[in-house]
Design a protein around this motif. Structure first.
Motif, PDB file in Angstrom:
ATOM      1  N   ASP A   1       0.822  -1.221   0.000  1.00  0.00           N
ATOM      2  CA  ASP A   1       0.000   0.000   0.000  1.00  0.00           C
ATOM      3  C   ASP A   1       0.853   1.267   0.000  1.00  0.00           C
ATOM      4  OD1 ASP A   1      -2.309  -1.464  -0.022  1.00  0.00           O
ATOM      5  OD2 ASP A   1      -2.690  -1.298   2.137  1.00  0.00           O
ATOM      6  N   TYR A   2       2.167   1.141   0.160  1.00  0.00           N
ATOM      7  CA  TYR A   2       3.022   2.323   0.206  1.00  0.00           C
ATOM      8  C   TYR A   2       3.285   2.880  -1.180  1.00  0.00           C
ATOM      9  CZ  TYR A   2       7.049   5.307   1.129  1.00  0.00           C
ATOM     10  OH  TYR A   2       7.908   6.382   1.195  1.00  0.00           O
ATOM     11  N   ASN A   3       3.856   2.073  -2.069  1.00  0.00           N
ATOM     12  CA  ASN A   3       4.048   2.488  -3.457  1.00  0.00           C
ATOM     13  C   ASN A   3       4.312   1.255  -4.328  1.00  0.00           C
ATOM     14  OD1 ASN A   3       6.753   1.759  -3.092  1.00  0.00           O
ATOM     15  ND2 ASN A   3       7.483   3.872  -2.939  1.00  0.00           N
ATOM     16  N   ALA A   4       4.383   1.475  -5.621  1.00  0.00           N
ATOM     17  CA  ALA A   4       4.528   0.359  -6.569  1.00  0.00           C
ATOM     18  C   ALA A   4       5.839  -0.393  -6.369  1.00  0.00           C
ATOM     19  CB  ALA A   4       4.444   0.881  -8.001  1.00  0.00           C
ATOM     20  N   ALA A   5       6.874   0.294  -5.873  1.00  0.00           N
ATOM     21  CA  ALA A   5       8.165  -0.360  -5.681  1.00  0.00           C
ATOM     22  C   ALA A   5       8.105  -1.433  -4.607  1.00  0.00           C
ATOM     23  CB  ALA A   5       9.223   0.682  -5.318  1.00  0.00           C
ATOM     24  N   HIS A   6       7.072  -1.382  -3.749  1.00  0.00           N
ATOM     25  CA  HIS A   6       6.934  -2.356  -2.660  1.00  0.00           C
ATOM     26  C   HIS A   6       5.698  -3.237  -2.839  1.00  0.00           C
ATOM     27  CE1 HIS A   6       9.565   0.779  -1.029  1.00  0.00           C
ATOM     28  NE2 HIS A   6      10.104  -0.183  -0.303  1.00  0.00           N
ATOM     29  N   ARG A   7       5.231  -3.361  -4.063  1.00  0.00           N
ATOM     30  CA  ARG A   7       4.012  -4.131  -4.332  1.00  0.00           C
ATOM     31  C   ARG A   7       4.178  -5.616  -4.022  1.00  0.00           C
ATOM     32  NH1 ARG A   7       6.869  -3.472  -8.758  1.00  0.00           N
ATOM     33  NH2 ARG A   7       7.168  -5.167 -10.255  1.00  0.00           N
ATOM     34  N   ASP A   8       5.416  -6.112  -3.992  1.00  0.00           N
ATOM     35  CA  ASP A   8       5.631  -7.546  -3.853  1.00  0.00           C
ATOM     36  C   ASP A   8       6.417  -7.940  -2.601  1.00  0.00           C
ATOM     37  OD1 ASP A   8       8.010  -6.458  -4.645  1.00  0.00           O
ATOM     38  OD2 ASP A   8       8.331  -7.793  -6.368  1.00  0.00           O
ATOM     39  N   HIS A   9       6.560  -7.008  -1.633  1.00  0.00           N
ATOM     40  CA  HIS A   9       7.318  -7.371  -0.429  1.00  0.00           C
ATOM     41  C   HIS A   9       7.069  -6.402   0.713  1.00  0.00           C
ATOM     42  CE1 HIS A   9      10.016  -4.370  -2.305  1.00  0.00           C
ATOM     43  NE2 HIS A   9      10.459  -4.142  -1.069  1.00  0.00           N
ATOM     44  N   PHE A  10       7.385  -6.855   1.917  1.00  0.00           N
ATOM     45  CA  PHE A  10       7.494  -5.986   3.083  1.00  0.00           C
ATOM     46  C   PHE A  10       8.945  -5.549   3.200  1.00  0.00           C
ATOM     47  CE2 PHE A  10       4.010  -8.631   5.351  1.00  0.00           C
ATOM     48  CZ  PHE A  10       3.011  -7.769   4.933  1.00  0.00           C
ATOM     49  N   HIS A  11       9.162  -4.241   3.280  1.00  0.00           N
ATOM     50  CA  HIS A  11      10.484  -3.721   3.602  1.00  0.00           C
ATOM     51  C   HIS A  11      10.497  -3.459   5.101  1.00  0.00           C
ATOM     52  CE1 HIS A  11      14.046  -0.987   3.352  1.00  0.00           C
ATOM     53  NE2 HIS A  11      13.417  -0.399   4.363  1.00  0.00           N
ATOM     54  N   LEU A  12      11.428  -4.105   5.822  1.00  0.00           N
ATOM     55  CA  LEU A  12      11.537  -3.962   7.270  1.00  0.00           C
ATOM     56  C   LEU A  12      12.933  -3.444   7.602  1.00  0.00           C
ATOM     57  CD1 LEU A  12      10.165  -7.536   8.158  1.00  0.00           C
ATOM     58  CD2 LEU A  12       8.826  -5.449   7.761  1.00  0.00           C
ATOM     59  N   ASP A  13      13.020  -2.337   8.334  1.00  0.00           N
ATOM     60  CA  ASP A  13      14.345  -1.848   8.700  1.00  0.00           C
ATOM     61  C   ASP A  13      14.346  -1.240  10.093  1.00  0.00           C
ATOM     62  OD1 ASP A  13      14.113   1.077   8.740  1.00  0.00           O
ATOM     63  OD2 ASP A  13      14.054   1.059   6.559  1.00  0.00           O
ATOM     64  N   MET A  14      15.569  -0.954  10.574  1.00  0.00           N
ATOM     65  CA  MET A  14      15.759  -0.402  11.911  1.00  0.00           C
ATOM     66  C   MET A  14      16.379   0.988  11.829  1.00  0.00           C
ATOM     67  SD  MET A  14      14.475  -2.593  13.912  1.00  0.00           S
ATOM     68  CE  MET A  14      15.052  -1.925  15.464  1.00  0.00           C
ATOM     69  N   ALA A  15      15.923   1.792  10.865  1.00  0.00           N
ATOM     70  CA  ALA A  15      16.474   3.140  10.691  1.00  0.00           C
ATOM     71  C   ALA A  15      16.245   3.961  11.950  1.00  0.00           C
ATOM     72  CB  ALA A  15      15.810   3.820   9.498  1.00  0.00           C
ATOM     73  N   ASN A  16      17.173   4.873  12.211  1.00  0.00           N
ATOM     74  CA  ASN A  16      17.043   5.775  13.346  1.00  0.00           C
ATOM     75  C   ASN A  16      15.780   6.610  13.191  1.00  0.00           C
ATOM     76  OD1 ASN A  16      17.281   7.707  15.336  1.00  0.00           O
ATOM     77  ND2 ASN A  16      19.484   7.927  15.078  1.00  0.00           N
ATOM     78  N   ALA A  17      14.897   6.544  14.179  1.00  0.00           N
ATOM     79  CA  ALA A  17      13.617   7.241  14.074  1.00  0.00           C
ATOM     80  C   ALA A  17      13.737   8.728  14.398  1.00  0.00           C
ATOM     81  CB  ALA A  17      12.601   6.599  15.020  1.00  0.00           C
ATOM     82  N   GLY A  18      14.912   9.171  14.811  1.00  0.00           N
ATOM     83  CA  GLY A  18      15.101  10.584  15.122  1.00  0.00           C
ATOM     84  C   GLY A  18      14.596  10.938  16.509  1.00  0.00           C
ATOM     85  N   SER A  19      14.545  12.232  16.775  1.00  0.00           N
ATOM     86  CA  SER A  19      14.176  12.693  18.116  1.00  0.00           C
ATOM     87  C   SER A  19      12.732  12.348  18.485  1.00  0.00           C
ATOM     88  CB  SER A  19      14.385  14.215  18.212  1.00  0.00           C
ATOM     89  OG  SER A  19      13.609  14.890  17.229  1.00  0.00           O
ATOM     90  N   SER A  20      11.860  12.236  17.485  1.00  0.00           N
ATOM     91  CA  SER A  20      10.453  11.930  17.776  1.00  0.00           C
ATOM     92  C   SER A  20      10.280  10.509  18.279  1.00  0.00           C
ATOM     93  CB  SER A  20       9.598  12.112  16.511  1.00  0.00           C
ATOM     94  OG  SER A  20       9.934  11.130  15.535  1.00  0.00           O
ATOM     95  N   GLY A  21      11.216   9.612  17.879  1.00  0.00           N
ATOM     96  CA  GLY A  21      11.129   8.225  18.306  1.00  0.00           C
ATOM     97  C   GLY A  21      10.009   7.464  17.638  1.00  0.00           C
ATOM     98  N   ARG A  22       9.366   8.067  16.659  1.00  0.00           N
ATOM     99  CA  ARG A  22       8.218   7.426  15.997  1.00  0.00           C
ATOM    100  C   ARG A  22       8.695   6.503  14.872  1.00  0.00           C
ATOM    101  NH1 ARG A  22       4.288  12.735  15.233  1.00  0.00           N
ATOM    102  NH2 ARG A  22       3.931  13.134  17.479  1.00  0.00           N
ATOM    103  N   SER A  23       7.953   5.433  14.680  1.00  0.00           N
ATOM    104  CA  SER A  23       8.238   4.533  13.570  1.00  0.00           C
ATOM    105  C   SER A  23       7.436   4.992  12.354  1.00  0.00           C
ATOM    106  CB  SER A  23       7.886   3.105  13.942  1.00  0.00           C
ATOM    107  OG  SER A  23       6.506   3.010  14.247  1.00  0.00           O
ATOM    108  N   PHE A  24       7.809   4.460  11.208  1.00  0.00           N
ATOM    109  CA  PHE A  24       7.112   4.784   9.958  1.00  0.00           C
ATOM    110  C   PHE A  24       6.504   3.497   9.446  1.00  0.00           C
ATOM    111  CE2 PHE A  24       6.792   5.622   5.397  1.00  0.00           C
ATOM    112  CZ  PHE A  24       6.223   6.878   5.386  1.00  0.00           C
ATOM    113  N   CYS A  25       5.177   3.422   9.403  1.00  0.00           N
ATOM    114  CA  CYS A  25       4.468   2.201   9.033  1.00  0.00           C
ATOM    115  C   CYS A  25       3.477   2.498   7.927  1.00  0.00           C
ATOM    116  CB  CYS A  25       3.736   1.648  10.263  1.00  0.00           C
ATOM    117  SG  CYS A  25       2.753   0.181   9.930  1.00  0.00           S
ATOM    118  N   ARG A  26       3.732   1.928   6.746  1.00  0.00           N
ATOM    119  CA  ARG A  26       2.836   2.176   5.618  1.00  0.00           C
ATOM    120  C   ARG A  26       2.573   0.859   4.852  1.00  0.00           C
ATOM    121  NH1 ARG A  26       2.637   6.134   8.085  1.00  0.00           N
ATOM    122  NH2 ARG A  26       2.717   8.307   7.399  1.00  0.00           N
TER     123      ARG A  26
END
Length: 228
Positions: free
Chosen positions: A203-228
């Motif tokens: 649901d994020y974009n066409a580049a991810h139509r066939d997989h889940f991309h899972l990573d541990m990127a630094n969420a920054g000062s907000s500490g929030r994750s990005f889930c799409r």
């Protein structure tokens, strides 16, 4: 042999020894030097703490040498997962935190969800890999100059799950449905969002139509994750 000849022979011998002291090898006009020695193995405090968690969870793994691969790409404090309880395809170098979260997700989310929604065991997880020295893939292609988390071995792309009864549940074929297979995938997406810093799916974009991309990127000062 004359005195001059003796001196010339001695100079030639000295030159030969000096040449041998430099381990370069000349082949067809090119100088070939030996490969650089392996980089140091991971030994940071954060790595040791992460490795201890993997040991406690009885996850088998192999530490990999730290390596600066150039071009903004590197594999630092990475491991090779050997056994997480479920065979998994195409796993290369992974940062230790990513590997620990992935192993826990497979054990506590993927396997129970398969039993609950599909009535079968997951016998294989298929991925598109982990480390890749490349830029972020956006809707219109790669974004030049913005390195992906894959360039640091800090991401894994999950494509499909093979069940004991022979079924293969894939993102590309089953995400858009409304039956048990789609429910299974959507539950996994939700659970991944609670474990990983960034989760991108079809649901994020066409580049991810066939997989889940899972990573541990630094969420920054907000500490929030990005889930799409």
């Amino acid at each position: 042999m004359t005195s001059l000849s003796v001196r010339l022979a001695a100079l030639v011998a000295i030159a030969s020894v000096a040449a041998c002291a430099d381990h370069s090898v000349v082949r067809q006009g090119r100088v070939t030097r030996p490969a650089a020695p392996p980089s140091a193995m991971p030994n940071s405090e954060s790595f040791r703490m992460c490795a201890a968690k993997l040991d406690a969870a009885k996850v088998r793994y192999q530490p990999l040498p730290n390596q600066d691969r150039g071009g903004g790409c590197a594999t630092i404090d990475t491991i090779k997962l050997m056994d997480i309880g479920t065979p998994t395809a195409n796993l290369g170098p992974m940062t230790c935190p990513l590997a620990a979260h992935f192993a826990a997700w497979a054990r506590y989310a993927v396997r129970p969800a398969a039993r609950l929604y599909l009535g079968s065991e997951v016998v294989r997880i298929e991925t598109f890999g982990t480390y890749a020295c490349r830029d972020v893939r956006g809707t219109g292609g790669t974004i030049a100059g913005k390195r992906s988390e894959h360039a640091q071995a800090n991401a894994v792309d999950v494509a499909a799950f093979v069940l004991a009864d022979g079924r293969r549940i894939s993102l590309v074929d089953d995400w858009r449905g409304d039956g048990p297979s789609a429910q299974f995938l959507r539950v996994l997406h939700q659970s991944a969002c609670k474990r990983f810093r960034t989760v991108l799916g079809p649901d994020y974009n066409a580049a991810h139509r066939d997989h889940f991309h899972l990573d541990m990127a630094n969420a920054g000062s907000s500490g929030r994750s990005f889930c799409r």
